[in-house]
Design an enzyme around this catalytic site. Structure first.
Site, short mmCIF file in Angstrom:
data_model
loop_
_atom_site.label_atom_id
_atom_site.label_comp_id
_atom_site.label_asym_id
_atom_site.label_seq_id
_atom_site.Cartn_x
_atom_site.Cartn_y
_atom_site.Cartn_z
N ASN A 199 -30.82 49.81 54.01
CA ASN A 199 -29.45 50.15 54.43
C ASN A 199 -28.75 48.86 54.83
OD1 ASN A 199 -27.40 52.17 54.94
ND2 ASN A 199 -27.66 51.73 57.12
N ARG A 237 -17.16 51.91 48.00
CA ARG A 237 -18.47 51.45 48.47
C ARG A 237 -19.17 52.62 49.15
NH1 ARG A 237 -17.61 52.48 52.97
NH2 ARG A 237 -19.78 52.09 53.52
N ASP A 289 -29.15 53.30 51.50
CA ASP A 289 -28.81 52.96 50.10
C ASP A 289 -29.96 53.27 49.16
OD1 ASP A 289 -26.80 51.28 51.69
OD2 ASP A 289 -26.11 51.28 49.60
O1 MRU Z 1 -22.20 47.55 51.16
P1 MRU Z 1 -21.80 48.97 51.43
O2 MRU Z 1 -20.62 49.08 52.31
O3 MRU Z 1 -21.68 49.76 50.15
O4 MRU Z 1 -23.04 49.57 52.22
C1 MRU Z 1 -23.00 50.91 52.64
C2 MRU Z 1 -24.15 51.31 53.46
O5 MRU Z 1 -25.04 50.54 53.75
C3 MRU Z 1 -24.23 52.76 53.84
O6 MRU Z 1 -24.87 52.91 55.07
C4 MRU Z 1 -24.99 53.55 52.77
O7 MRU Z 1 -24.52 53.27 51.50
C5 MRU Z 1 -24.93 55.01 53.01
S1 MRU Z 1 -23.33 55.67 52.73
C6 MRU Z 1 -23.41 57.33 52.95
#
Ligand code: MRU
Length: 351
Positions: free
Chosen positions: A252, A49, A242
């Protein structure tokens, strides 16, 4: 022969081995993906993730897709690769790095297919491109770290949300990259980590990473951030992203928006640390960013323990959008971008 090995992923030349982030911090187990379908499954189930890690994993998944084709005709291979891309692309909708990486891989594949090179050569070339994406990500994060660390005072108290560390990238991290780089520069950094309900990336993953890095770390539940901002010293909020729209709106992890509102109320800067591969200039504003909704079980349960009564209605958006007005700066590998974001983000791509 291992061609890439980091904390989050390993590319062996014929498989992608991922640390199983669902089991951390208590169990360090790995999942080996030998096909693009297994990689897609690992992304969907959040074995891997974090936007940049998802992008790199998908690139390796695309490479594995070539191996699965058993035929000789180019047209068949093209159709197959388009299905491979589709399968990988329909895993998680918000992190734009996924589409960025897949488009980059597809562009190369189309060129190779036009040049009528063999399946073996296509595999080798795509493998090199996926490795390039992965190694670039590490350098990118180190650069983000250096730019971001400059923004912090000699002793800094920060709040971070979710996990934007080595696990969420190929290595080093974005928001955590800033924190660790500041430490490497000799700054004294203290981090408050939001637990990040409902999936607990902060409590499980960020604390695990920061403690390993020897950073002074304090875990808080998400609803404590306002009180921490009110009653304790906080110099900055540092989060990842994201997807960043052309106007600087930031998608995010859910809870980032609330944190940004609180930080603005308390005059604390909100820094978003993200590579330019997270910038999506084709999406004009945050309103157009697709927000993933995840299983209700993530909210009704705390890990495996059921906490809500049967039959309750649940809403579980995995991300939120923080309007650009609430963002003090976006830290990229090319430098720190400040408002007006529309012009200044576009300029990054023109340079
Ligand atoms: O649902 P996730 O755990 O994939 O979400 C991750 C995030 O929101 C992070 O802050 C984002 O992807 C940046 S990672 C460098």
């Amino acid at each position: 022969m291992t061609k890439l090995k980091t904390i989050s992923m390993e590319w062996t030349g014929h498989s992608l081995i991922l640390i199983d982030q669902r089991k951390l911090p208590h169990i360090e187990e790995h999942v080996e993906c030998k096909s693009h379908t297994e990689v897609a499954d690992a992304i969907k189930k959040m074995v891997v993730r974090g936007a940049p890690a998802i992008g790199a994993a998908a690139a390796f998944g695309y490479v594995l897709g070539v191996e699965k084709f058993c035929g000789n005709d180019k047209r068949g291979l093209k159709e197959h690769m388009s299905q491979v891309k589709q399968e990988l692309a329909t895993t998680r909708p918000t992190a734009v790095n996924l589409f960025w990486a897949l488009n980059r891989m597809e562009k190369l594949f189309e060129r190779l297919a036009e040049d009528a090179v063999s399946k073996g050569e296509i595999f080798e070339n795509l493998e090199s491109e996926a490795l390039k994406i992965a190694y670039e990500d590490i350098e990118t994060n180190k650069s983000i770290g250096r730019y971001g660390a400059e923004l912090l005072p000699e002793e800094a108290f920060v709040i971070t949300h979710c996990n934007a560390g080595a696990l969420a990238t190929v290595d080093y991290g974005t928001a955590i990259g800033v924190i660790r780089c500041a430490k490497e520069m000799g700054k004294r950094v203290h981090a408050y980590v939001d637990e990040t309900r409902p999936y607990l990336q902060g409590a499980r993953l960020t604390t695990w990473e920061l403690l390993k890095l020897g950073i002074d770390t304090t875990l808080i539940s998400d609803n404590m951030a306002g009180w921490v901002l009110k009653t304790r010293r906080v110099d900055a909020i540092i989060v990842g992203a994201d997807r960043i729209a052309a106007n600087g709106d930031v998608a995010n992890k859910i809870g980032t928006y609330s944190l940004a509102v609180l930080a603005n109320r308390h005059g604390v800067p909100v820094y978003v640390a993200a590579p330019t591969s997270t910038l999506d200039l084709n999406t004009p504003t945050g309103k157009e960013i697709p927000i993933e909704e995840r299983s209700h079980r993530e909210v009704t349960h705390c890990h495996t323990v059921k906490i809500a009564p049967e039959g309750v209605k649940v809403f579980n958006p995995a991300f939120d959008v923080t309007e650009h007005e609430l963002v003090s700066a976006i830290i990229t590998e090319k430098g720190v971008v400040r408002p007006p974001y529309r012009e200044n983000l576009r300029r990054l791509f023109e340079e």
